[in-house]
Every structure is written in C-alpha cells, then in structure tokens.
Scaffold this motif. Structure first.
Motif: not given
Length: 142
Positions: A1-12, A24-28
């Motif tokens: 199972m992949s580990t979730p990676e969380f991301f924020d959009t630059p700026g806001y 802002q985003a999650v990648r699994i």
C-alpha cells in the motif's frame, strides 16, 4: 500500500494550511485528489469582475494544484463543481457554458466525468464556484 503524500498549492496553499488546517492535494500511488478550488488569487483575495473570469481562475487553481501533486488535466478522471446558482430552477446557463469552455480548453478530447451541483453557500463569501478533481497519473499519458 502506498503512503499518502500531501501537497500545498504554492501561494494560497500555505494560507489554507495555516488558517484552516487542511491541505490542497493528496497523492496515493498514481491517484491524486484535490480540495475544492475557487477563483482566488495567490494571497486568497478575489479580483475577478465576472462569473466567467472567476470560473477560469478556479480552473487555473485546479491546474496549479494538480501540478503541485505531479498531475495534469490529461490525468483528470472526475470533476465535481459546486455553484451558487444564477437561475431559479438550475445552476444557470452562464455557469454551465463557462465550465464547458474550460473543459474544452484544458481537457480537449479527454472527457473526465463531471457532476455539477447547486449549493446555497460555499466556503468563502466571495465564491460563486468551487471545483474539485480526481486524477489518475498515467505514465507516458496522452
């Protein structure tokens, strides 16, 4: 199972993380899901003067958020849009036309699934649309 990676959009994205405690985003693995995006600027202000411009800005923010997580519009498989209606009995043709224009501009021949819902209110009082998306990243995609 992949580990979730969380991301924020630059700026806001930093503003949302700090003030509202969410990302802002999650990648699994190859799947990316993004939070609802509005037509705001990088500093979370609104400067557009028309519904069409706000919808375009919201789609710009979807694109920025997808890129932050390693995806593009070609990877998008599902889109949900939430609208403050401009018509008494539907979302309004102005909303639908502007969203379809953005799909044609950004997705081209690629046709993601789409659900459009009318709502009484959105997260910020200035918002008239919010857009969320799910993407499946394809290696060497079209």
């Amino acid at each position: 199972m992949s580990t979730p990676e969380f991301f924020d959009t630059p700026g806001y994205g930093d503003i949302f993380r700090t003030q509202y405690s969410y990302g802002q985003a999650v990648r699994i693995g190859d799947r990316v899901e993004i939070s609802g995006q509005g037509g705001w600027n990088d500093d979370l202000t609104f400067s557009v003067d028309s519904l069409e411009a706000e919808i375009q800005k919201a789609f710009d923010n979807v694109e920025k958020t997808l890129v932050a997580a390693g995806a593009t519009w070609n990877d998008v498989v599902k889109v949900n849009t939430y609208h403050k209606p401009t018509s008494a009995d539907s979302i309004g043709d102005d909303h639908l036309t502007a969203v379809v224009d953005q799909f044609r501009k950004r997705a081209g021949e690629h046709l993601p699934l789409w659900t459009a819902l009318g709502v009484k209110a959105l997260g910020l009082p200035e918002m008239r649309i919010e857009v969320e998306a799910v993407a499946l990243i394809r290696s060497g995609g079209k």
